[in-house]
Design an enzyme around this catalytic site. Structure first.
Site, mmCIF file in Angstrom:
data_model
loop_
_atom_site.group_PDB
_atom_site.id
_atom_site.type_symbol
_atom_site.label_atom_id
_atom_site.label_comp_id
_atom_site.label_asym_id
_atom_site.label_seq_id
_atom_site.Cartn_x
_atom_site.Cartn_y
_atom_site.Cartn_z
ATOM 1 N N GLU A 51 9.565 3.602 5.880
ATOM 2 C CA GLU A 51 9.321 2.220 5.441
ATOM 3 C C GLU A 51 10.490 1.666 4.635
ATOM 4 O OE1 GLU A 51 4.428 2.392 5.266
ATOM 5 O OE2 GLU A 51 5.553 2.203 3.400
ATOM 6 N N ASN A 61 -5.740 -7.204 -0.714
ATOM 7 C CA ASN A 61 -5.710 -6.189 -1.772
ATOM 8 C C ASN A 61 -4.384 -6.161 -2.523
ATOM 9 O OD1 ASN A 61 -4.204 -5.063 0.251
ATOM 10 N ND2 ASN A 61 -5.624 -3.387 0.694
ATOM 11 N N THR A 76 -7.945 1.359 -0.693
ATOM 12 C CA THR A 76 -7.670 0.182 0.142
ATOM 13 C C THR A 76 -8.631 -0.985 -0.121
ATOM 14 O OG1 THR A 76 -6.855 1.682 1.842
ATOM 15 C CG2 THR A 76 -7.372 -0.567 2.542
ATOM 16 N N ARG A 86 -5.667 -2.562 -7.510
ATOM 17 C CA ARG A 86 -6.661 -3.144 -6.596
ATOM 18 C C ARG A 86 -8.059 -3.179 -7.217
ATOM 19 N NH1 ARG A 86 -4.683 0.149 -1.228
ATOM 20 N NH2 ARG A 86 -3.096 -1.306 -0.454
HETATM 21 P P1 ADP Z 1 -3.504 1.091 2.599
HETATM 22 O O1 ADP Z 1 -2.847 -0.266 2.395
HETATM 23 O O2 ADP Z 1 -4.434 1.408 1.456
HETATM 24 O O3 ADP Z 1 -2.538 2.190 2.904
HETATM 25 P P2 ADP Z 1 -4.199 1.055 5.430
HETATM 26 O O4 ADP Z 1 -2.833 1.590 5.705
HETATM 27 O O5 ADP Z 1 -5.358 1.777 6.020
HETATM 28 O O6 ADP Z 1 -4.461 0.913 3.861
HETATM 29 O O7 ADP Z 1 -4.315 -0.446 5.953
HETATM 30 C C1 ADP Z 1 -3.278 -1.359 5.764
HETATM 31 C C2 ADP Z 1 -3.835 -2.684 5.297
HETATM 32 O O8 ADP Z 1 -4.654 -3.232 6.308
HETATM 33 C C3 ADP Z 1 -4.726 -2.614 4.075
HETATM 34 O O9 ADP Z 1 -4.024 -2.599 2.850
HETATM 35 C C4 ADP Z 1 -5.567 -3.866 4.242
HETATM 36 O O10 ADP Z 1 -4.878 -5.038 3.812
HETATM 37 C C5 ADP Z 1 -5.749 -3.938 5.751
HETATM 38 N N1 ADP Z 1 -6.980 -3.250 6.206
HETATM 39 C C6 ADP Z 1 -7.162 -1.920 6.340
HETATM 40 N N2 ADP Z 1 -8.387 -1.628 6.793
HETATM 41 C C7 ADP Z 1 -9.007 -2.811 6.949
HETATM 42 C C8 ADP Z 1 -10.310 -3.216 7.402
HETATM 43 N N3 ADP Z 1 -11.218 -2.312 7.772
HETATM 44 N N4 ADP Z 1 -10.614 -4.534 7.447
HETATM 45 C C9 ADP Z 1 -9.713 -5.454 7.077
HETATM 46 N N5 ADP Z 1 -8.466 -5.157 6.657
HETATM 47 C C10 ADP Z 1 -8.113 -3.868 6.581
#
Ligand code: ADP
Ligand code: MG
Length: 204
Positions: free
Chosen positions: A173, A159, A128, A139
């Protein structure tokens, strides 16, 4: 094994986020998924609504807890103090910022199909937080954001791309972003090389 239960029918959702579209990385991202052998079965550009984004992230009832916990762990691994010890409090802020981020411009939503589509796409996408995602991943290679940066500016971490985290998540989804009619079942001739058991159609 029933036809559609074969692993080669696994599907996942990927979304090039507004920053990915602005960075002109749509082609590069599609190329990586094509090159690994996955099949594009649905694609569209749209500006999502705030409600659509909130529903997307809360399709999984555990997302709030898991994302909060992952963030707290990320801070501690770097020897930093997380903004809160309560995962749900952390996620509430993340979700509010995510809604702003994901509705800021057009995104490109796609469904990719193939054996282990969910795991393969997650591997190519990377972790992430771009600061710590592996070199070689999308990423890791094309963006340099961090939790520290996004916290300082009170925004979501940028990202480039979303990818479903599990098969269950993917199935929910895909339905959330595409109607059944928008997903095309078709044969890609190169799939024979990937999946045919005997590889016996090559020589004339
Ligand atoms: P992923 O996209 O890798 O599955 P998550 O589902 O945990 O990650 O989170 C969704 C999205 O939220 C992330 O891709 C990122 O854009 C944002 N995000 C997640 N955690 C954080 C954080 N601690 N601070 C800021 N943005 C975050
Ligand atoms: Mg996720």
């Amino acid at each position: 094994m029933g036809k559609k239960t074969h692993l080669k029918f696994e599907q996942t959702l990927a979304i090039v986020k507004p920053d990915g579209v602005q960075r002109s990385l749509v082609g590069e991202i599609i190329k990586r998924f094509e090159q690994v052998g996955l099949k594009l079965v649905a694609v569209k550009m749209l500006v999502p609504t705030t409600d659509h984004v909130e529903q997307h992230y809360t399709l999984d009832p555990n997302w709030r807890r898991v994302t909060g916990e992952k963030t707290i762990k990320g801070y501690k691994a770097k020897g930093m103090t997380p903004p809160s010890e309560d995962p749900l409090e952390i996620t509430a802020k993340i979700l509010a910022n995510l809604k702003k981020y994901m509705t800021s411009g057009p995104v490109v939503a796609m469904v990719w199909q193939g054996a282990h589509a969910v795991g393969i796409v997650r591997k190519l996408v990377g972790g992430t937080e771009p600061l710590t995602s592996d070199v070689g991943t999308i990423r890791g290679d094309y963006v340099l954001d961090s939790y520290q940066m996004s916290d300082t500016d009170n925004r979501a971490v940028r990202n480039l791309i979303h990818a479903s985290g599990s098969v269950e998540e993917a199935n929910m989804e895909i339905k959330h972003w595409f109607s059944g009619k928008e997903v095309t079942a078709y044969k890609l001739f190169q799939e024979q090389v990937t999946y045919d058991v005997n590889l016996d159609g090559i020589l004339e």
